[in-house]
Design an enzyme around this catalytic site. Structure first.
Site, PDB file in Angstrom:
ATOM      1  N   SER A  69       0.831  -1.199   0.000  1.00 55.56           N
ATOM      2  CA  SER A  69       0.000   0.000   0.000  1.00 55.56           C
ATOM      3  C   SER A  69       0.866   1.248   0.000  1.00 55.56           C
ATOM      4  O   SER A  69       1.983   1.245   0.533  1.00 55.56           O
ATOM      5  CB  SER A  69      -0.924   0.006   1.230  1.00 55.56           C
ATOM      6  OG  SER A  69      -1.791   1.121   1.207  1.00 55.56           O
ATOM      7  N   ASP A  70       0.346   2.295  -0.608  1.00 54.94           N
ATOM      8  CA  ASP A  70       1.052   3.578  -0.599  1.00 54.94           C
ATOM      9  C   ASP A  70       0.030   4.691  -0.459  1.00 54.94           C
ATOM     10  O   ASP A  70      -1.076   4.611  -1.007  1.00 54.94           O
ATOM     11  CB  ASP A  70       1.859   3.771  -1.882  1.00 54.94           C
ATOM     12  CG  ASP A  70       2.734   5.012  -1.823  1.00 54.94           C
ATOM     13  OD1 ASP A  70       3.550   5.118  -0.881  1.00 54.94           O
ATOM     14  OD2 ASP A  70       2.592   5.897  -2.685  1.00 54.94           O
ATOM     15  N   THR A  71       0.395   5.714   0.285  1.00 55.51           N
ATOM     16  CA  THR A  71      -0.482   6.863   0.515  1.00 55.51           C
ATOM     17  C   THR A  71       0.260   8.145   0.182  1.00 55.51           C
ATOM     18  O   THR A  71       1.398   8.333   0.616  1.00 55.51           O
ATOM     19  CB  THR A  71      -0.954   6.906   1.981  1.00 55.51           C
ATOM     20  OG1 THR A  71      -1.666   5.707   2.289  1.00 55.51           O
ATOM     21  CG2 THR A  71      -1.858   8.112   2.230  1.00 55.51           C
ATOM     22  N   ALA A 106      -3.401   3.670  -2.512  1.00 58.82           N
ATOM     23  CA  ALA A 106      -3.539   2.502  -3.377  1.00 58.82           C
ATOM     24  C   ALA A 106      -3.194   1.254  -2.580  1.00 58.82           C
ATOM     25  O   ALA A 106      -2.281   1.265  -1.757  1.00 58.82           O
ATOM     26  CB  ALA A 106      -2.619   2.625  -4.588  1.00 58.82           C
TER      27      ALA A 106
END
Length: 202
Positions: A69-71, A106
């Site tokens: 996940s990436d923010t 994502a």
């Protein structure tokens, strides 16, 4: 076995709420946005890169399912990543003050021969934050290591006037969408009887 390709304690805490045993993988993936890469494309690629890097680390596990996940915080097309120092953190907070920005998270889930992903975009509106408040918040140390230099679940919550979207997504892992992905991969809470979580150093 379910794995979380992240060093983030926030993502670990969030994933625990989905009642599945998992191990967090201690790995580092470069987060560098290409010159012609959109913010949407960037956050999706990094999440996928993390998931694939995690899968490579546990390749011996034929049943492995890995979450990446990436923010990123985005304002006027500019991506606000993690601040490099206190001065950078203060500059980010000044830019966000009194404005509405997007938080893009994502999530990519991969297994051997399979990959799926989801993108969650939330809108966060800040009140006007004066210099004294910015200085105090930066001095607390909380902005460091956070996209956009703030933690919605921490001291910055007092500055948020409105949130439209996923609270857990702004924290770093949108739980409703992650739950759907895990179910699609056949990783359901009913499949397990005893929780096991920890950090796998591989």
């Amino acid at each position: 076995m379910l794995y979380l390709a992240s060093r983030s304690p926030r993502r670990t805490q969030l994933l625990t709420r989905l009642d599945r045993p998992f191990r967090a993988l201690d790995l580092e993936v470069p987060e560098v946005r290409a010159a012609d890469e959109s913010a949407l494309g960037y956050v999706q690629r990094v999440a996928a890169d993390k998931a694939q890097a995690g899968l490579a680390l546990v390749a011996a596990d034929a049943e492995a399912v890995v979450i990446g996940s990436d923010t990123e915080v985005v304002l006027d097309g500019r991506v606000f990543g993690k601040p490099v120092d206190a001065q950078d953190a203060a500059a980010m907070l000044r830019a966000l003050s009194g404005r509405t920005h997007q938080v893009m998270t994502a999530v990519a889930v991969v297994a051997h021969g399979r990959q799926d992903s989801v993108l969650v975009v939330s809108e966060v509106s800040f009140i006007e934050i004066d210099e004294a408040a910015i200085a105090a918040y930066v001095a607390s140390g909380e902005p460091m290591g956070k996209a956009g230099a703030y933690a919605i679940q921490g001291g910055a919550e007092r500055y948020i006037r409105h949130l439209a979207g996923s609270y857990s997504g702004v924290m770093g892992l949108p739980l409703q969408q992650t739950e759907q992905l895990l179910q699609a991969f056949g990783v359901s809470p009913a499949a397990f009887t005893t929780p096991t979580e920890g950090v796998a150093h591989v």
